[in-house]
Write a protein that holds these residues in place. Structure first.
Motif, PDB file in Angstrom:
ATOM      1  N   LEU A   1     -19.254  -3.231 -44.247  1.00 54.33           N
ATOM      2  CA  LEU A   1     -18.037  -2.515 -43.885  1.00 54.33           C
ATOM      3  C   LEU A   1     -18.367  -1.302 -43.019  1.00 54.33           C
TER       4      LEU A   1
ATOM      5  N   LEU B   1     -18.800  -2.364 -39.646  1.00 58.79           N
ATOM      6  CA  LEU B   1     -17.559  -2.753 -38.990  1.00 58.79           C
ATOM      7  C   LEU B   1     -16.689  -1.556 -38.670  1.00 58.79           C
ATOM      8  N   PHE B   2     -16.745  -0.540 -39.523  1.00 55.84           N
ATOM      9  CA  PHE B   2     -15.841   0.584 -39.367  1.00 55.84           C
ATOM     10  C   PHE B   2     -16.313   1.551 -38.298  1.00 55.84           C
ATOM     11  N   LEU B   3     -17.617   1.739 -38.242  1.00 51.40           N
ATOM     12  CA  LEU B   3     -18.075   2.885 -37.454  1.00 51.40           C
ATOM     13  C   LEU B   3     -18.828   2.440 -36.207  1.00 51.40           C
TER      14      LEU B   3
ATOM     15  N   GLY C   1     -13.449   7.668 -41.788  1.00 45.63           N
ATOM     16  CA  GLY C   1     -13.788   6.258 -41.911  1.00 45.63           C
ATOM     17  C   GLY C   1     -14.577   5.992 -43.181  1.00 45.63           C
ATOM     18  N   VAL C   2     -15.559   6.876 -43.443  1.00 47.06           N
ATOM     19  CA  VAL C   2     -16.374   6.708 -44.646  1.00 47.06           C
ATOM     20  C   VAL C   2     -15.502   6.805 -45.893  1.00 47.06           C
TER      21      VAL C   2
ATOM     22  N   LEU D   1     -13.597   3.702 -46.331  1.00 49.84           N
ATOM     23  CA  LEU D   1     -14.539   2.663 -46.708  1.00 49.84           C
ATOM     24  C   LEU D   1     -14.817   2.705 -48.208  1.00 49.84           C
ATOM     25  N   PHE D   2     -15.086   3.892 -48.718  1.00 49.22           N
ATOM     26  CA  PHE D   2     -15.398   4.014 -50.141  1.00 49.22           C
ATOM     27  C   PHE D   2     -14.175   3.663 -50.994  1.00 49.22           C
TER      28      PHE D   2
ATOM     29  N   LEU E   1     -11.884   1.623 -50.168  1.00 47.45           N
ATOM     30  CA  LEU E   1     -11.714   0.176 -50.094  1.00 47.45           C
ATOM     31  C   LEU E   1     -12.659  -0.534 -51.054  1.00 47.45           C
TER      32      LEU E   1
ATOM     33  N   LEU F   1      -8.808   1.543 -37.222  1.00 50.01           N
ATOM     34  CA  LEU F   1     -10.164   1.661 -37.768  1.00 50.01           C
ATOM     35  C   LEU F   1     -10.455   0.549 -38.771  1.00 50.01           C
ATOM     36  N   LEU F   2      -9.422   0.216 -39.567  1.00 53.76           N
ATOM     37  CA  LEU F   2      -9.653  -0.644 -40.722  1.00 53.76           C
ATOM     38  C   LEU F   2      -9.494  -2.126 -40.429  1.00 53.76           C
TER      39      LEU F   2
ATOM     40  N   SER G   1     -10.370  -4.584 -38.401  1.00 58.15           N
ATOM     41  CA  SER G   1     -11.404  -5.614 -38.257  1.00 58.15           C
ATOM     42  C   SER G   1     -12.192  -5.762 -39.549  1.00 58.15           C
ATOM     43  N   GLY G   2     -12.428  -4.644 -40.225  1.00 59.78           N
ATOM     44  CA  GLY G   2     -13.138  -4.738 -41.500  1.00 59.78           C
ATOM     45  C   GLY G   2     -12.346  -5.545 -42.507  1.00 59.78           C
TER      46      GLY G   2
ATOM     47  N   VAL H   1     -12.539  -9.238 -41.792  1.00 58.32           N
ATOM     48  CA  VAL H   1     -13.784  -9.879 -42.233  1.00 58.32           C
ATOM     49  C   VAL H   1     -13.780 -10.068 -43.739  1.00 58.32           C
ATOM     50  N   LEU H   2     -13.311  -9.052 -44.467  1.00 57.18           N
ATOM     51  CA  LEU H   2     -13.236  -9.195 -45.925  1.00 57.18           C
ATOM     52  C   LEU H   2     -12.311 -10.347 -46.302  1.00 57.18           C
TER      53      LEU H   2
END
Lengths: 618, 495
Positions: free
Chosen positions: A613, A616-618, B213-214, B217-218, B220, B283-284, B286-287, B290-291
């Motif tokens: 992730l 993908l994110f950064l 973003g981080v 991410l966390f 998520l 930002l989110l 594409s992630g 994929v998930l």
């Protein structure tokens, strides 16, 4: 009638038979009598509601109150989708409701007499109620998608009812055949609906008519194609050439089912559909439709002449008459088609019920050459059958006379060759129907059972008498002003054409009856095969359509199997299976590896996911 | 703040809290030393009436228009029609679970504890559904999770159960840590804990700082664990199989409902206000895609090889989380409605399927192998018919609600967004994969149905099913069918 009643009444009409079906199904072991009572009650309720709607709203139409059924996507964005569930009740559908619920009520009642000895009466009545519900759904549908859903439901209930005696292999096969052949037509229908939808952006019948009235060129070059694709649905359900082969086989179902579904209502749904979306058809499409209808009418009449099974004669006669109606739509005369649909619903239901009465009295004997002399033993049935025959043949002033001659008059004004076809069909209809009358009811009995036959009980002949009255009197509809609604593009034929049509039609009837009298009076075997040779044999073998389809089917199977053999051997087994099975096995093992049960591994995978992730994110 | 209104808003929860203490108190004081079966009977009655009263209180509250737009504090308690619906659905599902808890546990002496933990976790789901505030959501999620860990381990006679609970707890703790770290990063960047305000702040930013973003991410990862999104799903098959089936059912449905609301709150901060898009969506997306992809692949392919029904349903749940993300990637109003509808219908059908498993195989002390259900149609036709409805809905066959749900998700993913700069549409490749995977799903669900309906002689003796269980099962089936036949009222409610 108050507004609120106008909103609820259509729901009552639609849902009463469904409620009956559900109640019968839920109460697993219901007694025969109570299931019959429920089913008959449901359909009578629908009938009363339809009468109320017709009386209150004829000429005005019932205001539409569509419920939104499903809305997908952002309503603001392009390409969102809204499907609603509503009723379109104008003169056309109100009249059709009356015909369907009226005939269905009579046949429900008759069924209780006919099926008395059956073991699965609750299942039968549940099927019949389900069918009535689906058929009413088609009639009342407010948009094409809704219509299609009920169209399929009708197919399913027809399948269930044809296969009611599923322990007989022929009935099970016939049910399957009907379902599969209808699928072919329905596929075209579905593609047609999707096409209309994608071009116009709506499926609502009212909205579609309005849009096309504003802009007739809306469908552009694909208009003819879309119309013909929708016609495919009619070809399947109304058993038109080349998909006509399922209907005669469908006679394996119980006779009341044949009367209701495969003569009076369901098969007429195709014609009703054509009238419903008449505004969609271009002149080219109508031309094709008229010739398909005319061709079917002639072909089926020829086949009917040489059938020995009582119900099959009637089945081919139904095909022929349906072809007549489709031809009328093609000639640009939907109201004539609806008129004939209505009279046909009465007299064909009557003929089937009378035939059922004979068949039941003879312990399920259907071969007309093993009957004979029934006129004195079953007088009521005889007179009913005779009235039905005369109505079908078009004897003035019975119902069939007016409706048939209206179609012939249209043919005379618009398309002379089809007029000739129509007169031939009229002649042949008289010939094959009087053949049946003379062989079944005239002469001496040729079988033991026929010698001991008794008249059927009142619960069966009372509905027959009502239908006989309706068959005889339905010509009076000609006096009503536009009973089926107004079709803007319809042109009425001149008076002179009508007179010529009447003359030719009546002459054809008389000639046909005279020929039948000459060939079949007192005959013990059919004289035609001797006199006509190959022609009669071809007619008897139904022009070898079933054989042709079987051969086509087998041939295409062969081709397909060769092709798939090649694909299997070289593509699938070679690359596909080994590759895929290897991959699946690998994936399985990999997954199992993943699923080690080890806590550290799980945490590791989570961390790996996090890294993925992060990437993908950064 | 009107105290009366607040009391009204919290009435369902207060009822449940009272019922919770009643359960424990009655068991510890009145029923000491009584027979286990009798204790079960009485306590389960208290628990179910508690939930019914809670439901009624909620329904009563839903008639007060003032209550339906309530926002207390900084979004700690937000009540909207959608949120209330989710809370009450959670109570309803808990009510079903109460009927599923086996009344004759082989060894465990814990009776009231099971019901109390269940009620407590229902409270957790309820608060998760009605909070738009990160800290309250976190606390609610922990409340839910801790109860679930304990419930998983409660059948102490089974070593496998304890082991699964331990794994669940360890991984769950890890994911909670991620969630908490994510929350603190988000707070660090924005200075807000209310998700609406977080979103409003992000809207004012010219450039998104990397730390944001981080943080997402966390977050998520933390929510992904709860929803069993690959690769955070590994606990699911073990826990579903080894927990008591009633608990597995609750994990698969109630927990999923609450976590979905949290996920939507994070991804679409305009949860309560339509047409609000989050800048982080770019930002989110594409992630998430994929998930979604790997969840569908792993879930469906994994389920194909399972011989155990509960494990199969676990993988099916993983796959359904994947579908849910397919709907989510469009970041539009349509996707919010579609996700909510899907998760509701999925929860109903999934609860039904688990309920059948619980009633049939737990009663007989079996491990829910698919083979055990052979010929169920002959020995228990009613149960098999209900199971047919639930599984067909899970396999999304029309006209059942599962079909409408999945249709909405895919439609949302395909539809171009109303404002091209905001949100993402046209995920045709993802929908294509999802459709193929749905066919795979059909394969394994039909495999289960074949065991139930077609093959051979019954493997198990018929089970006696109580009236209450029948009532809840039929209720679930009616909902599953009705929401498929006429989905619009619910969709309208969710909009």
């Amino acid at each position: 009638m108050p507004e609120s009643l106008l909103i609820t009444l259509p729901w009552l009409v639609l849902l009463a038979p469904l409620a009956a079906a559900v109640a019968i199904l839920l109460r697993g072991r219901m007694s025969s009598a109570s299931s019959a009572a429920l089913s008959i009650g449901g359909v009578l309720l629908s009938f009363i509601g339809s009468v109320g709607l017709w009386v209150a709203c004829r000429g005005k139409g019932v205001p539409e109150h569509p419920l939104i059924w499903l809305q997908a996507g952002d309503a603001l964005a392009a390409g969102s989708l809204t499907l609603s569930f509503g009723f379109k009740l104008d003169d056309l559908s109100l009249w059709m409701l009356l015909v369907v619920t009226g005939v269905a009520s009579l046949i429900h009642i008759y069924s209780w007499g006919y099926m008395r000895e059956d073991r699965a009466i609750p299942r039968y009545f549940a099927g019949l109620s389900l069918f009535t519900f689906s058929m009413l759904g088609i009639v009342m549908a407010g948009n094409l998608v809704q219509l299609f859903i009920f169209w399929e439901l009708v197919g399913v209930s027809s399948y269930l009812l044809i296969g009611h005696w599923f322990e007989r292999p022929r009935a099970a096969d016939a049910a399957k055949k009907a379902l599969i052949i209808n699928r072919v037509g329905d596929l075209g229908f579905l593609i047609g609906i999707l096409m209309v939808w994608s071009i116009t952006g709506t499926v609502g019948l009212g909205a579609l008519a309005e849009k096309l009235a504003v802009n007739p060129e809306l469908l552009g070059t694909s208009a003819t194609l879309a119309g013909l694709l929708i016609f495919c649905g009619c070809v399947g359900k109304s058993a038109q050439f080349p998909l006509h082969v399922w209907l005669p086989d469908a006679m394996e179902g119980p006779t009341p089912v044949s009367a209701l579904i495969h003569a009076a209502t369901m098969v007429a749904a195709g014609v009703y559909l054509l009238c419903r979306v008449f505004f969609l058809f271009t002149p080219d499409a109508l031309h094709v439709i008229s010739w398909v209808g005319g061709g079917t009418a002639l072909l089926a009449a020829l086949i009917a002449l040489q059938q020995d099974d009582l119900k099959r004669v009637l089945a081919y006669s139904t095909l022929s008459q349906l072809g007549f109606m489709v031809m009328a739509v093609g000639l640009g005369a939907p109201s004539a088609a609806m008129f004939h649909l209505s009279t046909h619903a009465f007299f064909k239901a009557l003929l089937f019920l009378a035939a059922g009465s004979v068949i039941r009295a003879l312990h399920h004997q259907q071969d007309i050459w093993k009957m004979g002399g029934l006129r004195s033993r079953m007088p009521v049935t005889f007179w009913c059958f005779l009235i039905g025959t005369l109505a079908l043949g078009g004897l003035p002033p019975l119902g069939g006379f007016f409706s048939k001659d209206e179609i012939l008059a249209h043919a005379l004004t618009h398309n002379r060759p089809l007029f000739a076809v129509g007169v031939c069909v009229a002649l042949l209809s008289a010939l094959y129907m009087f053949r049946v009358v003379l062989v079944v009811f005239g002469g001496a009995s040729r079988d033991v059972a026929a010698g001991r036959a008794k008249e059927s009980p009142a619960i069966m002949w009372v509905p027959m008498l009502i239908l006989a009255a309706l068959s005889a009197g339905s010509g009076a509809l000609v006096a009503v002003d536009h009973p089926f609604g107004v079709f803007p593009s319809e042109i009425h034929p001149p008076r002179l054409a009508s007179l010529w049509a009447m003359l030719c039609g009546t002459l054809a009837l008389l000639l046909g009856a005279a020929l039948a009298w000459r060939f079949y009076r007192g005959a013990a075997v059919d004289p035609l095969p001797l006199q006509w040779g190959v022609l009669a044999r071809t007619m008897r073998q139904r022009f070898y359509f079933d054989e042709l389809y079987l051969w086509l089917n087998r041939w295409s199977h062969e081709l397909l199997s060769h092709m798939s053999d090649f694909a299997e051997r070289w593509l699938i087994a070679g690359a596909g299976v080994r590759g895929a099975s290897g991959l699946a096995l690998f994936a399985g093992s990999a997954l199992r590896l993943l699923q080690s049960g080890n806590l550290q591994t799980y945490a590791l995978w989570m961390a790996a996911g996090l890294l993925l992730l992060l990437y993908l994110f950064l | 703040m009107d105290g009366h209104l607040m009391l009204n808003a919290l009435l369902p929860d207060l009822v449940v809290v009272a019922g919770l203490f009643l359960c424990l108190g009655a068991d510890y004081i009145l029923l000491r030393g009584r027979d286990v079966a009798e204790r079960h009977r009485l306590i389960s009655r208290i628990a179910s009436w508690t939930l019914i009263c809670g439901l009624l209180a909620g329904l009563l509250g839903s008639r007060d228009p003032q209550l339906l737009q309530l926002q207390i504090g900084d979004g700690q308690l937000v009540i909207t029609p959608v949120r209330l619906l989710f809370k009450l659905t959670a109570f309803l599902l808990a009510l079903v679970v109460v009927e599923l808890i086996p009344t004759r546990p082989a060894t465990s002496g814990h009776v009231s504890e099971q019901y109390a933990l269940l009620l407590l976790s229902a409270l957790g789901v309820g608060f998760l559904a009605t909070s738009h505030h990160l800290l309250v959501s976190f606390v609610a999620l922990e409340l839910l999770s801790l109860c679930l860990y304990a419930l998983t381990a409660l059948d102490m006679g089974r070593r496998a159960g304890a082991e699964a609970a331990l794994k669940y707890f360890a991984i769950g703790g890890l994911s909670s840590a991620f969630l908490l770290v994510g929350i603190s990063y988000l707070y660090g960047v924005t200075g807000q804990l209310n998700l609406g305000k977080v979103s409003a702040y992000i809207h004012t930013l010219q450039h998104l700082p990397p730390l944001l973003g981080v943080a997402f991410l966390f977050l998520l990862v933390g929510v992904g664990f709860k929803l069993a999104i690959v690769p955070f799903h590994l606990w699911a098959p073990d826990v579903y199989q080894n927990a008591p089936t009633a608990v597995a059912a609750w994990i698969a449905t109630g927990s999923k409902l609450g976590s979905t609301v949290l996920l939507l709150g994070l991804m679409l901060p305009g949860f309560d206000a339509p047409n609000a898009y989050s800048p982080v969506s770019r930002l989110l997306s594409s992630g998430l895609a994929v998930l979604a992809l790997i969840s569908m692949l792993v879930g469906n392919l994994g389920a194909m090889r399972q011989g155990n029904l509960k494990r199969l349903l676990a993988y099916g749940g993983v796959a359904s989380a994947g579908y849910l993300l397919v709907g989510m990637v469009a970041f539009s109003d349509a996707s919010r409605v579609a996700v909510l509808f899907y998760v509701l219908t999925y929860a109903l059908a999934s609860m039904g399927a688990f309920a059948v498993v619980a009633l049939v195989s737990d009663q007989l002390g079996r491990d829910a192998e698919i083979d055990d259900f052979r010929g169920c149609w002959k020995s228990m036709p009613g149960i098999a018919a209900l199971f047919l409805i639930f599984v067909l809905s899970l396999a999304s066959i029309p006209p059942l609600s599962g079909f409408i749900g999945k249709f909405g998700l895919f439609f949302a993913a395909l539809q171009p967004p109303p404002v091209p700069e905001e949100g993402f549409g046209g995920w045709s490749w993802l929908v294509a994969v999802a459709l193929i995977m749905s066919v795979v799903g059909l394969y394994y669900y039909l495999k289960v149905l074949r065991a139930f309906l077609v093959t051979g002689e019954p493997a198990l003796p018929p089970v006696r099913v109580g009236t209450n269980a029948w009532v809840v099962l039929v209720m679930l089936a009616v909902l599953v069918v009705a929401l498929g036949l006429w989905p619009e009222p619910l969709l309208e409610w969710l909009r």
